[in-house]
Design a protein around this motif. Structure first.
Motif, PDB file in Angstrom:
ATOM      1  N   CYS A   7       0.860  -1.181   0.000  1.00  0.00           N
ATOM      2  CA  CYS A   7       0.000   0.000   0.000  1.00  0.00           C
ATOM      3  C   CYS A   7       0.895   1.230   0.000  1.00  0.00           C
ATOM      4  O   CYS A   7       1.808   1.350   0.821  1.00  0.00           O
ATOM      5  CB  CYS A   7      -0.905  -0.002   1.236  1.00  0.00           C
ATOM      6  N   SER A   8       0.645   2.161  -0.914  1.00  0.00           N
ATOM      7  CA  SER A   8       1.495   3.345  -1.015  1.00  0.00           C
ATOM      8  C   SER A   8       1.210   4.364   0.078  1.00  0.00           C
ATOM      9  O   SER A   8       1.935   5.343   0.208  1.00  0.00           O
ATOM     10  CB  SER A   8       1.358   3.983  -2.394  1.00  0.00           C
ATOM     11  N   ARG A   9       0.179   4.129   0.890  1.00  0.00           N
ATOM     12  CA  ARG A   9      -0.124   5.064   1.970  1.00  0.00           C
ATOM     13  C   ARG A   9       0.381   4.552   3.313  1.00  0.00           C
ATOM     14  O   ARG A   9       1.096   5.241   4.023  1.00  0.00           O
ATOM     15  CB  ARG A   9      -1.632   5.303   2.042  1.00  0.00           C
ATOM     16  N   CYS A  10      -0.005   3.331   3.684  1.00  0.00           N
ATOM     17  CA  CYS A  10       0.410   2.800   4.993  1.00  0.00           C
ATOM     18  C   CYS A  10       1.701   1.984   4.903  1.00  0.00           C
ATOM     19  O   CYS A  10       2.234   1.556   5.924  1.00  0.00           O
ATOM     20  CB  CYS A  10      -0.699   1.956   5.610  1.00  0.00           C
ATOM     21  N   LYS A  11       2.188   1.741   3.678  1.00  0.00           N
ATOM     22  CA  LYS A  11       3.470   1.061   3.407  1.00  0.00           C
ATOM     23  C   LYS A  11       3.482  -0.415   3.850  1.00  0.00           C
ATOM     24  O   LYS A  11       4.533  -1.007   3.969  1.00  0.00           O
ATOM     25  CB  LYS A  11       4.650   1.787   4.075  1.00  0.00           C
ATOM     26  N   ARG A  12       2.313  -1.019   4.087  1.00  0.00           N
ATOM     27  CA  ARG A  12       2.266  -2.433   4.475  1.00  0.00           C
ATOM     28  C   ARG A  12       2.119  -3.301   3.233  1.00  0.00           C
ATOM     29  O   ARG A  12       1.510  -2.892   2.249  1.00  0.00           O
ATOM     30  CB  ARG A  12       1.065  -2.702   5.397  1.00  0.00           C
ATOM     31  N   HIS A  13       2.667  -4.522   3.319  1.00  0.00           N
ATOM     32  CA  HIS A  13       2.477  -5.518   2.268  1.00  0.00           C
ATOM     33  C   HIS A  13       1.238  -6.317   2.646  1.00  0.00           C
ATOM     34  O   HIS A  13       1.183  -6.951   3.696  1.00  0.00           O
ATOM     35  CB  HIS A  13       3.704  -6.425   2.137  1.00  0.00           C
ATOM     36  N   LEU A  14       0.226  -6.287   1.768  1.00  0.00           N
ATOM     37  CA  LEU A  14      -1.062  -6.915   2.040  1.00  0.00           C
ATOM     38  C   LEU A  14      -1.450  -7.827   0.885  1.00  0.00           C
ATOM     39  O   LEU A  14      -0.994  -7.644  -0.245  1.00  0.00           O
ATOM     40  CB  LEU A  14      -2.140  -5.841   2.233  1.00  0.00           C
ATOM     41  N   PRO A  15      -2.319  -8.821   1.143  1.00  0.00           N
ATOM     42  CA  PRO A  15      -2.785  -9.681   0.043  1.00  0.00           C
ATOM     43  C   PRO A  15      -3.599  -8.878  -0.970  1.00  0.00           C
ATOM     44  O   PRO A  15      -4.155  -7.828  -0.658  1.00  0.00           O
ATOM     45  CB  PRO A  15      -3.650 -10.728   0.740  1.00  0.00           C
ATOM     46  N   ARG A  16      -3.697  -9.385  -2.192  1.00  0.00           N
ATOM     47  CA  ARG A  16      -4.388  -8.686  -3.278  1.00  0.00           C
ATOM     48  C   ARG A  16      -5.848  -8.381  -2.928  1.00  0.00           C
ATOM     49  O   ARG A  16      -6.395  -7.371  -3.354  1.00  0.00           O
ATOM     50  CB  ARG A  16      -4.339  -9.517  -4.566  1.00  0.00           C
ATOM     51  N   GLY A  17      -6.482  -9.225  -2.126  1.00  0.00           N
ATOM     52  CA  GLY A  17      -7.870  -9.019  -1.740  1.00  0.00           C
ATOM     53  C   GLY A  17      -8.090  -7.786  -0.885  1.00  0.00           C
ATOM     54  O   GLY A  17      -9.225  -7.325  -0.733  1.00  0.00           O
ATOM     55  N   ALA A  18      -7.016  -7.219  -0.321  1.00  0.00           N
ATOM     56  CA  ALA A  18      -7.131  -6.026   0.521  1.00  0.00           C
ATOM     57  C   ALA A  18      -7.192  -4.749  -0.312  1.00  0.00           C
ATOM     58  O   ALA A  18      -7.320  -3.658   0.237  1.00  0.00           O
ATOM     59  CB  ALA A  18      -5.962  -5.953   1.492  1.00  0.00           C
ATOM     60  N   PHE A  19      -7.098  -4.876  -1.643  1.00  0.00           N
ATOM     61  CA  PHE A  19      -7.111  -3.721  -2.538  1.00  0.00           C
ATOM     62  C   PHE A  19      -8.322  -3.794  -3.466  1.00  0.00           C
ATOM     63  O   PHE A  19      -8.696  -4.862  -3.920  1.00  0.00           O
ATOM     64  CB  PHE A  19      -5.835  -3.680  -3.391  1.00  0.00           C
ATOM     65  N   ALA A  20      -8.923  -2.661  -3.734  1.00  0.00           N
ATOM     66  CA  ALA A  20     -10.029  -2.592  -4.696  1.00  0.00           C
ATOM     67  C   ALA A  20      -9.461  -2.611  -6.106  1.00  0.00           C
ATOM     68  O   ALA A  20      -8.305  -2.267  -6.332  1.00  0.00           O
ATOM     69  CB  ALA A  20     -10.839  -1.322  -4.469  1.00  0.00           C
ATOM     70  N   GLY A  21     -10.271  -3.026  -7.056  1.00  0.00           N
ATOM     71  CA  GLY A  21      -9.827  -3.103  -8.442  1.00  0.00           C
ATOM     72  C   GLY A  21      -9.753  -1.748  -9.115  1.00  0.00           C
ATOM     73  O   GLY A  21     -10.486  -0.825  -8.780  1.00  0.00           O
ATOM     74  N   ASN A  22      -8.822  -1.630 -10.071  1.00  0.00           N
ATOM     75  CA  ASN A  22      -8.655  -0.431 -10.883  1.00  0.00           C
ATOM     76  C   ASN A  22      -7.982  -0.865 -12.174  1.00  0.00           C
ATOM     77  O   ASN A  22      -6.886  -1.417 -12.147  1.00  0.00           O
ATOM     78  CB  ASN A  22      -7.809   0.601 -10.152  1.00  0.00           C
ATOM     79  N   ARG A  23      -8.595  -0.626 -13.310  1.00  0.00           N
ATOM     80  CA  ARG A  23      -8.059  -1.105 -14.590  1.00  0.00           C
ATOM     81  C   ARG A  23      -6.831  -0.342 -15.063  1.00  0.00           C
ATOM     82  O   ARG A  23      -6.058  -0.849 -15.872  1.00  0.00           O
ATOM     83  CB  ARG A  23      -9.133  -1.020 -15.667  1.00  0.00           C
ATOM     84  N   LEU A  49      -5.023  -3.038  -9.636  1.00  0.00           N
ATOM     85  CA  LEU A  49      -5.452  -2.741  -8.277  1.00  0.00           C
ATOM     86  C   LEU A  49      -5.222  -1.275  -7.934  1.00  0.00           C
ATOM     87  O   LEU A  49      -4.344  -0.627  -8.501  1.00  0.00           O
ATOM     88  CB  LEU A  49      -4.705  -3.616  -7.277  1.00  0.00           C
ATOM     89  N   GLN A  50      -6.012  -0.762  -6.974  1.00  0.00           N
ATOM     90  CA  GLN A  50      -5.818   0.596  -6.480  1.00  0.00           C
ATOM     91  C   GLN A  50      -4.462   0.715  -5.791  1.00  0.00           C
ATOM     92  O   GLN A  50      -3.897  -0.277  -5.344  1.00  0.00           O
ATOM     93  CB  GLN A  50      -6.901   0.939  -5.449  1.00  0.00           C
ATOM     94  N   ALA A  51      -3.953   1.937  -5.669  1.00  0.00           N
ATOM     95  CA  ALA A  51      -2.676   2.164  -4.990  1.00  0.00           C
ATOM     96  C   ALA A  51      -2.824   2.036  -3.474  1.00  0.00           C
ATOM     97  O   ALA A  51      -1.915   1.561  -2.796  1.00  0.00           O
ATOM     98  CB  ALA A  51      -2.127   3.540  -5.344  1.00  0.00           C
ATOM     99  N   TYR A  52      -3.966   2.462  -2.925  1.00  0.00           N
ATOM    100  CA  TYR A  52      -4.206   2.373  -1.486  1.00  0.00           C
ATOM    101  C   TYR A  52      -4.994   1.103  -1.170  1.00  0.00           C
ATOM    102  O   TYR A  52      -5.861   0.690  -1.940  1.00  0.00           O
ATOM    103  CB  TYR A  52      -5.031   3.564  -0.991  1.00  0.00           C
ATOM    104  N   CYS A  53      -4.738   0.519  -0.011  1.00  0.00           N
ATOM    105  CA  CYS A  53      -5.547  -0.612   0.450  1.00  0.00           C
ATOM    106  C   CYS A  53      -6.938  -0.096   0.796  1.00  0.00           C
ATOM    107  O   CYS A  53      -7.155   1.110   0.907  1.00  0.00           O
ATOM    108  CB  CYS A  53      -4.888  -1.301   1.647  1.00  0.00           C
TER     109      CYS A  53
END
Length: 197
Positions: free
Chosen positions: A10-26, A32-36
């Motif tokens: 996540c470019s905001r909280c800097k944590r590594h998260l699974p893909r499901g923690a991000f909303a889609g963005n084409r 995926l979105q840049a922010y979780c």
């Protein structure tokens, strides 16, 4: 895709998260979105507050239920209508609130009446139909030529005016007929009738 990345930073909280923690963005290459989701929600809340608005607070509800934003109650899915276009497959408002919203919208759109104005109109009539003076007024009556609201009637009286096509002469003849007065027209010439005075 065999080499698909299982997590993202996540470019905001800097944590590594699974893909499901991000909303889609084409737009981005990873889709995926840049922010979780958590950071996106917090960012949205901050932006709304900066504009002087309040962001809706997410309320957790049990499985098989949904919370209505109008009545603020969590109700089972049986009290909701389906909506394929929404993200969860259900309408935004429960059946009861949706019916009320539609009713308010209808009176505003068709007659220009707000709920307060409609209540005031019924109160002016002492809470009864203008014609029969006994039934509850539920139907707004208006002039079909000008669109002007005349009053609020019961179903029967409103339907009767519709059947008489808002013609006072026909209504007077009907009243005379009910009162037992002779009203039959007299044939003066072929196709020409004279009405009694």
């Amino acid at each position: 895709m065999n080499g698909e990345i299982k997590s993202k930073r996540c470019s905001r909280c800097k944590r590594h998260l699974p893909r499901g923690a991000f909303a889609g963005n084409r737009s981005p290459s990873d889709g995926l979105q840049a922010y979780c989701r958590e950071c996106a929600a917090e960012y949205y809340r901050q932006r709304q507050e900066a504009r002087g608005r309040t962001a809706r607070v997410e309320v957790l509800v049990t499985e098989g239920h949904k919370r209505c934003p109008q009545c603020e109650l969590a109700k089972p899915h049986s009290e909701w209508e389906r909506n394929r276009t929404s993200s969860d497959g259900w309408a935004s408002y429960c059946r009861v609130c949706r019916a009320e919203r539609n009713r308010v919208s209808y009176f505003k759109r068709k007659y220009g009446l707000s709920p307060v104005e409609l209540k005031a109109l019924v109160a002016e009539q002492a809470g009864v139909c203008c014609i029969c003076l006994s039934a509850l007024p539920e139907h707004v009556d208006h002039c079909h030529e000008t669109g002007r609201v005349r009053g609020v009637l019961c179903f029967s009286c409103n339907a009767a005016l519709g059947q008489f096509k808002d013609r006072p002469d026909v209504m007077r003849r009907a009243a005379a007929y009910v009162e037992g007065n002779a009203w039959k027209p007299t044939l003066v010439a072929p196709g020409v009738y004279q009405l009694p005075s």
